[in-house]
Design a protein around this motif. Sequence first.
Motif, PDB file in Angstrom:
ATOM      1  N   ALA A  10       0.823  -1.211   0.000  1.00 13.82           N
ATOM      2  CA  ALA A  10       0.000   0.000   0.000  1.00 13.82           C
ATOM      3  C   ALA A  10       0.857   1.261   0.000  1.00 13.82           C
ATOM      4  CB  ALA A  10      -0.943   0.005   1.207  1.00 13.82           C
ATOM      5  N   VAL A  11       2.055   1.205   0.597  1.00 15.98           N
ATOM      6  CA  VAL A  11       2.947   2.365   0.604  1.00 15.98           C
ATOM      7  C   VAL A  11       3.962   2.289  -0.526  1.00 15.98           C
ATOM      8  CG1 VAL A  11       2.702   2.812   3.075  1.00 15.98           C
ATOM      9  CG2 VAL A  11       4.510   1.274   2.278  1.00 15.98           C
ATOM     10  N   GLY A  12       3.726   1.398  -1.477  1.00 12.60           N
ATOM     11  CA  GLY A  12       4.611   1.281  -2.622  1.00 12.60           C
ATOM     12  C   GLY A  12       5.838   0.430  -2.383  1.00 12.60           C
ATOM     13  N   GLY A  13       5.829  -0.393  -1.317  1.00 12.85           N
ATOM     14  CA  GLY A  13       6.980  -1.230  -0.995  1.00 12.85           C
ATOM     15  C   GLY A  13       6.670  -2.703  -1.150  1.00 12.85           C
ATOM     16  N   MET A  14       7.506  -3.516  -0.560  1.00 11.51           N
ATOM     17  CA  MET A  14       7.333  -4.971  -0.584  1.00 11.51           C
ATOM     18  C   MET A  14       8.196  -5.566   0.505  1.00 11.51           C
ATOM     19  SD  MET A  14       6.074  -7.752  -2.026  1.00 11.51           S
ATOM     20  CE  MET A  14       5.554  -7.362  -3.702  1.00 11.51           C
ATOM     21  N   ASP A  15       7.569  -6.323   1.405  1.00  7.20           N
ATOM     22  CA  ASP A  15       8.289  -6.940   2.514  1.00  7.20           C
ATOM     23  C   ASP A  15       8.627  -8.382   2.153  1.00  7.20           C
ATOM     24  OD1 ASP A  15       9.375  -7.766   4.856  1.00  7.20           O
ATOM     25  OD2 ASP A  15       7.721  -7.160   6.140  1.00  7.20           O
ATOM     26  N   MET A  16       9.903  -8.625   1.866  1.00  6.49           N
ATOM     27  CA  MET A  16      10.349  -9.963   1.505  1.00  6.49           C
ATOM     28  C   MET A  16      10.843 -10.751   2.715  1.00  6.49           C
ATOM     29  SD  MET A  16       9.800  -9.965  -1.735  1.00  6.49           S
ATOM     30  CE  MET A  16      10.707 -11.396  -2.341  1.00  6.49           C
ATOM     31  N   SER A  17      10.723 -10.187   3.895  1.00  7.33           N
ATOM     32  CA  SER A  17      11.243 -10.856   5.092  1.00  7.33           C
ATOM     33  C   SER A  17      10.158 -11.574   5.891  1.00  7.33           C
ATOM     34  CB  SER A  17      11.952  -9.847   6.001  1.00  7.33           C
ATOM     35  OG  SER A  17      11.039  -8.908   6.542  1.00  7.33           O
ATOM     36  N   VAL A  18       8.901 -11.568   5.409  1.00  5.68           N
ATOM     37  CA  VAL A  18       7.804 -12.105   6.220  1.00  5.68           C
ATOM     38  C   VAL A  18       7.987 -13.586   6.535  1.00  5.68           C
ATOM     39  CG1 VAL A  18       6.069 -10.382   5.575  1.00  5.68           C
ATOM     40  CG2 VAL A  18       6.433 -12.381   4.112  1.00  5.68           C
TER      41      VAL A  18
ATOM     42  N   LEU B 157      15.358  -4.661  -1.530  1.00  2.00           N
ATOM     43  CA  LEU B 157      16.726  -5.026  -1.175  1.00  2.00           C
ATOM     44  C   LEU B 157      16.904  -5.050   0.342  1.00  2.00           C
ATOM     45  CD1 LEU B 157      18.731  -2.946  -3.813  1.00  2.00           C
ATOM     46  CD2 LEU B 157      18.120  -5.371  -3.885  1.00  2.00           C
ATOM     47  N   ALA B 158      16.330  -4.074   1.031  1.00  3.52           N
ATOM     48  CA  ALA B 158      16.462  -4.018   2.490  1.00  3.52           C
ATOM     49  C   ALA B 158      15.825  -5.230   3.148  1.00  3.52           C
ATOM     50  CB  ALA B 158      15.829  -2.734   3.010  1.00  3.52           C
ATOM     51  N   THR B 159      14.622  -5.573   2.727  1.00  7.27           N
ATOM     52  CA  THR B 159      13.925  -6.697   3.361  1.00  7.27           C
ATOM     53  C   THR B 159      14.538  -8.040   2.975  1.00  7.27           C
ATOM     54  OG1 THR B 159      12.263  -6.637   1.591  1.00  7.27           O
ATOM     55  CG2 THR B 159      11.760  -5.444   3.614  1.00  7.27           C
ATOM     56  N   LEU B 160      15.136  -8.129   1.779  1.00  2.00           N
ATOM     57  CA  LEU B 160      15.885  -9.344   1.436  1.00  2.00           C
ATOM     58  C   LEU B 160      17.084  -9.497   2.354  1.00  2.00           C
ATOM     59  CD1 LEU B 160      15.881  -9.484  -2.483  1.00  2.00           C
ATOM     60  CD2 LEU B 160      14.937 -11.195  -0.921  1.00  2.00           C
ATOM     61  N   GLY B 161      17.780  -8.387   2.613  1.00  3.07           N
ATOM     62  CA  GLY B 161      18.902  -8.444   3.545  1.00  3.07           C
ATOM     63  C   GLY B 161      18.467  -8.849   4.934  1.00  3.07           C
ATOM     64  N   THR B 162      17.345  -8.286   5.391  1.00  2.00           N
ATOM     65  CA  THR B 162      16.799  -8.660   6.700  1.00  2.00           C
ATOM     66  C   THR B 162      16.447 -10.139   6.744  1.00  2.00           C
ATOM     67  OG1 THR B 162      15.888  -6.435   6.963  1.00  2.00           O
ATOM     68  CG2 THR B 162      15.004  -8.147   8.393  1.00  2.00           C
ATOM     69  N   MET B 163      15.901 -10.641   5.655  1.00  2.00           N
ATOM     70  CA  MET B 163      15.534 -12.051   5.582  1.00  2.00           C
ATOM     71  C   MET B 163      16.750 -12.946   5.826  1.00  2.00           C
ATOM     72  SD  MET B 163      14.081 -14.193   2.299  1.00  2.00           S
ATOM     73  CE  MET B 163      15.684 -14.144   1.490  1.00  2.00           C
ATOM     74  N   PHE B 164      17.850 -12.659   5.145  1.00  2.00           N
ATOM     75  CA  PHE B 164      19.046 -13.484   5.309  1.00  2.00           C
ATOM     76  C   PHE B 164      19.641 -13.336   6.706  1.00  2.00           C
ATOM     77  CE2 PHE B 164      19.167 -13.178   0.563  1.00  2.00           C
ATOM     78  CZ  PHE B 164      19.063 -14.535   0.316  1.00  2.00           C
ATOM     79  N   VAL B 165      19.630 -12.123   7.243  1.00  2.00           N
ATOM     80  CA  VAL B 165      20.162 -11.898   8.589  1.00  2.00           C
ATOM     81  C   VAL B 165      19.368 -12.689   9.622  1.00  2.00           C
ATOM     82  CG1 VAL B 165      20.418 -10.175  10.416  1.00  2.00           C
ATOM     83  CG2 VAL B 165      21.185  -9.647   8.101  1.00  2.00           C
ATOM     84  N   ILE B 166      18.029 -12.632   9.525  1.00  2.00           N
ATOM     85  CA  ILE B 166      17.182 -13.336  10.491  1.00  2.00           C
ATOM     86  C   ILE B 166      17.373 -14.843  10.377  1.00  2.00           C
ATOM     87  CG2 ILE B 166      14.790 -13.876  11.088  1.00  2.00           C
ATOM     88  CD1 ILE B 166      14.082 -11.001  10.398  1.00  2.00           C
ATOM     89  N   GLN B 167      17.402 -15.353   9.141  1.00  2.00           N
ATOM     90  CA  GLN B 167      17.570 -16.788   8.960  1.00  2.00           C
ATOM     91  C   GLN B 167      18.919 -17.263   9.506  1.00  2.00           C
ATOM     92  OE1 GLN B 167      16.954 -17.256   4.727  1.00  2.00           O
ATOM     93  NE2 GLN B 167      14.778 -17.670   4.960  1.00  2.00           N
ATOM     94  N   GLY B 168      19.982 -16.502   9.229  1.00  2.00           N
ATOM     95  CA  GLY B 168      21.294 -16.889   9.721  1.00  2.00           C
ATOM     96  C   GLY B 168      21.420 -16.784  11.224  1.00  2.00           C
ATOM     97  N   THR B 169      20.894 -15.692  11.784  1.00  2.00           N
ATOM     98  CA  THR B 169      20.961 -15.493  13.236  1.00  2.00           C
ATOM     99  C   THR B 169      20.197 -16.589  13.972  1.00  2.00           C
ATOM    100  OG1 THR B 169      21.115 -13.093  12.914  1.00  2.00           O
ATOM    101  CG2 THR B 169      20.479 -13.877  15.107  1.00  2.00           C
ATOM    102  N   LYS B 170      19.049 -16.949  13.421  1.00  2.00           N
ATOM    103  CA  LYS B 170      18.236 -17.993  14.046  1.00  2.00           C
ATOM    104  C   LYS B 170      19.001 -19.317  14.106  1.00  2.00           C
ATOM    105  CE  LYS B 170      15.027 -19.747  11.555  1.00  2.00           C
ATOM    106  NZ  LYS B 170      13.798 -19.955  10.761  1.00  2.00           N
ATOM    107  N   LEU B 171      19.713 -19.644  13.062  1.00  2.00           N
ATOM    108  CA  LEU B 171      20.487 -20.889  13.032  1.00  2.00           C
ATOM    109  C   LEU B 171      21.667 -20.835  13.991  1.00  2.00           C
ATOM    110  CD1 LEU B 171      20.502 -21.580   9.189  1.00  2.00           C
ATOM    111  CD2 LEU B 171      19.235 -22.829  10.934  1.00  2.00           C
ATOM    112  N   ILE B 172      22.307 -19.661  14.080  1.00  2.00           N
ATOM    113  CA  ILE B 172      23.454 -19.516  14.986  1.00  2.00           C
ATOM    114  C   ILE B 172      23.026 -19.701  16.437  1.00  2.00           C
ATOM    115  CG2 ILE B 172      25.136 -17.863  15.886  1.00  2.00           C
ATOM    116  CD1 ILE B 172      25.306 -16.707  13.049  1.00  2.00           C
TER     117      ILE B 172
END
Length: 348
Positions: free
Chosen positions: A80-88, A141-156
């Motif tokens: 709705a604000v013209g973005g896209m959340d790829m980290s959901v 790009l920001a939410t893709l980066g967040t996605m990888f950070v969350i996935q990696g942190t969760k595994l660590i």
Amino acid sequence: MTTTQSTEVPVKAALPPADSTALRVQNAVIKYGFIFVTVALFLYFALSEGSFRESATLLDTLRYVSVAAILGLGVTVTMAVGGMDMSVGAVAGLGVSVAAHTMVVLNQIGTVAIIAVLAAGALAGLLNALLIVVLKIPDMLATLGTMFVIQGTKLILVDGQSITPGMTLDDGTTAPGRFTDGFLRIDRGTVLGVPISVLVFGGLTIAAWVFLARTRWGRVLYAIGANPEAARLAGIRVGAYRALAYVLSGVLAATGGLILAARIGQGDVSAGTSQLLEAVAVALVGTSVLGRGRPNVWGTALGAVLIGIITTGLTIKGLPYYTQDVVEGAVLILALVFSFTLSKRRTA
């Protein structure tokens, strides 16, 4: 002396009857085509497979899509604000791990786990808002980066292992807690025969619709998505509202993670991975409903229902899972044709 009489030429000639009829048909296809596809598929499976018509099957279908639908609502808010959340999907998986760690490792009750999961979702949304609003990184790009950070942190944090009741901890002791019965009821319980997860899905859909369509905040979000510069010149705090959209998306994704955690009953490290594509798909499918060509809550809900109908129907018919992926992809392409190709021809 003779006077000449001028005749006015119409600015735009009336459409011939055939063209007028074709235009009406095209408008009807754009506005109601996707609803027709949903109803047609439902009738096809209902008439060809007796088990599909059973109420238990229909409720299980809604229960199955509830997680993707709730995540899709979060994506809809950011669209709705013209973005896209790829980290959901990653945030939902984080919710599963947080819930499991809180109850199994820390031996806390389900209420504490729910609060912890929602807080984790809000923090993930704030991280996205920081990257997008403050650091000016493009949304995807920001939410893709967040996605990888969350996935990696969760595994660590869990050494790459799923959190299960009775597991051996790093200090050699046994995990003292378990998933409480009350928490498991989030997905496995029912109210008057309706799964609680379906009721949560319905309630959040109504709440999101009221927020986006019936409040000033929702109208401002759409205004920002349509023209952020015009919204800024009108005195709207664009950055604050965009941050709000991503925080809401994070909380909705965490809510989906709560349902997923109650469904699988353990802290599966791979949980949520497959939810991203379905969440984005249902949000994109929703843009074609009623020919609106923009993100809308009821369209997202219908998109989730359609994905559920396809998955359940093809499963009952015994088709392999990879066939379901092909059909779901074809439906998404069809929705995009309704949303963009046909609608642009109508306005051309």
